[in-house]
Motif scaffolding. Sequence first.
Motif, PDB file in Angstrom:
ATOM      1  N   TYR A 194       0.835  -1.210   0.000  1.00  0.00           N
ATOM      2  CA  TYR A 194       0.000   0.000   0.000  1.00  0.00           C
ATOM      3  C   TYR A 194       0.862   1.249   0.000  1.00  0.00           C
ATOM      4  O   TYR A 194       0.571   2.207  -0.718  1.00  0.00           O
ATOM      5  CB  TYR A 194      -0.937   0.019   1.220  1.00  0.00           C
ATOM      6  N   TRP A 195       1.897   1.257   0.803  1.00  0.00           N
ATOM      7  CA  TRP A 195       2.744   2.457   0.883  1.00  0.00           C
ATOM      8  C   TRP A 195       3.400   2.734  -0.472  1.00  0.00           C
ATOM      9  O   TRP A 195       3.448   3.868  -0.945  1.00  0.00           O
ATOM     10  CB  TRP A 195       3.770   2.308   2.015  1.00  0.00           C
ATOM     11  N   LYS A 196       3.869   1.666  -1.117  1.00  0.00           N
ATOM     12  CA  LYS A 196       4.462   1.811  -2.466  1.00  0.00           C
ATOM     13  C   LYS A 196       3.408   2.371  -3.428  1.00  0.00           C
ATOM     14  O   LYS A 196       3.684   3.287  -4.211  1.00  0.00           O
ATOM     15  CB  LYS A 196       4.965   0.446  -2.946  1.00  0.00           C
ATOM     16  N   LYS A 199       2.626   6.082  -2.834  1.00  0.00           N
ATOM     17  CA  LYS A 199       3.736   6.942  -3.281  1.00  0.00           C
ATOM     18  C   LYS A 199       3.748   7.070  -4.816  1.00  0.00           C
ATOM     19  O   LYS A 199       3.910   8.163  -5.349  1.00  0.00           O
ATOM     20  CB  LYS A 199       5.078   6.383  -2.782  1.00  0.00           C
ATOM     21  N   GLU A 200       3.563   5.953  -5.506  1.00  0.00           N
ATOM     22  CA  GLU A 200       3.588   5.983  -6.975  1.00  0.00           C
ATOM     23  C   GLU A 200       2.426   6.802  -7.540  1.00  0.00           C
ATOM     24  O   GLU A 200       2.591   7.559  -8.500  1.00  0.00           O
ATOM     25  CB  GLU A 200       3.541   4.557  -7.538  1.00  0.00           C
ATOM     26  N   TYR A 201       1.257   6.653  -6.944  1.00  0.00           N
ATOM     27  CA  TYR A 201       0.081   7.377  -7.447  1.00  0.00           C
ATOM     28  C   TYR A 201       0.212   8.863  -7.169  1.00  0.00           C
ATOM     29  O   TYR A 201      -0.166   9.696  -7.983  1.00  0.00           O
ATOM     30  CB  TYR A 201      -1.187   6.809  -6.798  1.00  0.00           C
ATOM     31  N   GLY A 206      -0.525  13.378  -7.980  1.00  0.00           N
ATOM     32  CA  GLY A 206      -0.620  14.327  -6.868  1.00  0.00           C
ATOM     33  C   GLY A 206      -1.769  14.035  -5.911  1.00  0.00           C
ATOM     34  O   GLY A 206      -2.434  14.949  -5.418  1.00  0.00           O
ATOM     35  N   THR A 207      -1.986  12.742  -5.642  1.00  0.00           N
ATOM     36  CA  THR A 207      -3.132  12.344  -4.807  1.00  0.00           C
ATOM     37  C   THR A 207      -2.840  12.452  -3.308  1.00  0.00           C
ATOM     38  O   THR A 207      -3.737  12.220  -2.492  1.00  0.00           O
ATOM     39  CB  THR A 207      -3.563  10.899  -5.153  1.00  0.00           C
ATOM     40  N   GLY A 208      -1.617  12.781  -2.934  1.00  0.00           N
ATOM     41  CA  GLY A 208      -1.284  12.926  -1.514  1.00  0.00           C
ATOM     42  C   GLY A 208      -0.900  11.605  -0.870  1.00  0.00           C
ATOM     43  O   GLY A 208      -0.975  10.541  -1.504  1.00  0.00           O
ATOM     44  N   LEU A 209      -0.474  11.690   0.390  1.00  0.00           N
ATOM     45  CA  LEU A 209      -0.010  10.495   1.100  1.00  0.00           C
ATOM     46  C   LEU A 209      -0.727  10.364   2.450  1.00  0.00           C
ATOM     47  O   LEU A 209      -0.866  11.360   3.166  1.00  0.00           O
ATOM     48  CB  LEU A 209       1.503  10.593   1.343  1.00  0.00           C
ATOM     49  N   PRO A 210      -1.149   9.170   2.786  1.00  0.00           N
ATOM     50  CA  PRO A 210      -1.765   8.963   4.105  1.00  0.00           C
ATOM     51  C   PRO A 210      -0.712   8.657   5.163  1.00  0.00           C
ATOM     52  O   PRO A 210       0.423   8.320   4.832  1.00  0.00           O
ATOM     53  CB  PRO A 210      -2.623   7.720   3.875  1.00  0.00           C
ATOM     54  N   LYS A 211      -1.115   8.760   6.421  1.00  0.00           N
ATOM     55  CA  LYS A 211      -0.309   8.179   7.495  1.00  0.00           C
ATOM     56  C   LYS A 211      -0.676   6.697   7.548  1.00  0.00           C
ATOM     57  O   LYS A 211      -1.848   6.343   7.544  1.00  0.00           O
ATOM     58  CB  LYS A 211      -0.634   8.847   8.828  1.00  0.00           C
TER      59      LYS A 211
END
Length: 353
Positions: A194-196, A199-201, A206-211
Amino acid sequence: MKWEGLIKQYKEFLPVTENTPELSLMEGNTPLIPLHNLSKKLDIDLHVKTEGTNPTGSFKDRGMVMAVAKAKEEGSSTIICASTGNTSAAAAAYAARAGMRAIIVIPEGKIAMGKLAQAMMYGAEIVSIEGNFDDALKMVRNISEHSPITLVNSVNPYRIEGQKTAAFEICDQLGKAPDVLAIPVGNAGNITAYWKGFKEYNEKFGTGLPKMHGFEAEGAAAIVKNMVIEQPETVATAIRIGNPASWDKAVAARDESGGKIDLVTDEEILAAFELITKEEGIFAEPASCASIAGIIKQRKSGEIPAGATVAAVLTGNGLKDPQTAINQIAKKPVVLPNEEKAVFDFIEGVVRA
Ligand code: F0G
């Protein structure tokens, strides 16, 4: 839009070549369902990614379609995996679809009934060892290193590639990444994937990153306790893992995202299991509900703030583990004689109450 399965849908993000065989059971494209009742109760905007709606009933299909397609592309005829159940079901299904042989190694007596039934029906060679998942994984890693058999556990990088697509879908379904991604952690492949994916998306759109908030079961909380658990135990057999293979990558996802890996007790898991079924109409297997249990815990502690948009991954279908469900509910079906009056009187009592 016509859904054509993961590999076709996301080929620009995946290690697909012109020689990659077409393989699909139309996995992916799973619903992201808003939980209205629980959102109100917890004062957050809570959604669940229902991965139990995949073809074999868990998120493993995303990784397995990619791993099996690549194994076939590379000329392999046999795949092998260790499993707490869901990986084995997915491996067996995609091997059947691809005309390959699947060998699975599972911990004796610790596989939920639905998962074992699947692996048997799909025609896998099943070896049940008097050990746990960690023991089984060590064995299959060694075997695959010394033979032409392809290992399809999540240490196979193609598994991670396939599984990252769930993060893409969440971003598309919400319009952006959530503030918090809550996910159960076992062998730690999925949190890595999920983290990968996020980051790629984000890089592309520019969809942002979650914690990233991962949740281990208390009796198998190796990462939280920072020690290998030799005898992991939990009612959530899917995540009964004491030495996660992707440990370092899970810690990296946690630290890069400013998230947390936490533990939840079996009691908290079972309470969440019952809660989302009864209050939201969603039946997910116990391990999946570690994500919900974790959100409840961290709303109480304040680690997830009010008003946050939270996506929880429900990794597997509730039907996978009917026995734990039946054990959980004290109220059993009422048995009555085959007489309309007796049934009528009973129903009248229920309706009046
Ligand atoms: N939830 C379910 C329902 C699972 O089956 C698993 C893992 C996880 C969560 C944890 O995912 O391992 O990537 O951290 N099941 C594996 C299996 C180990 O063999 O089916 P993870």
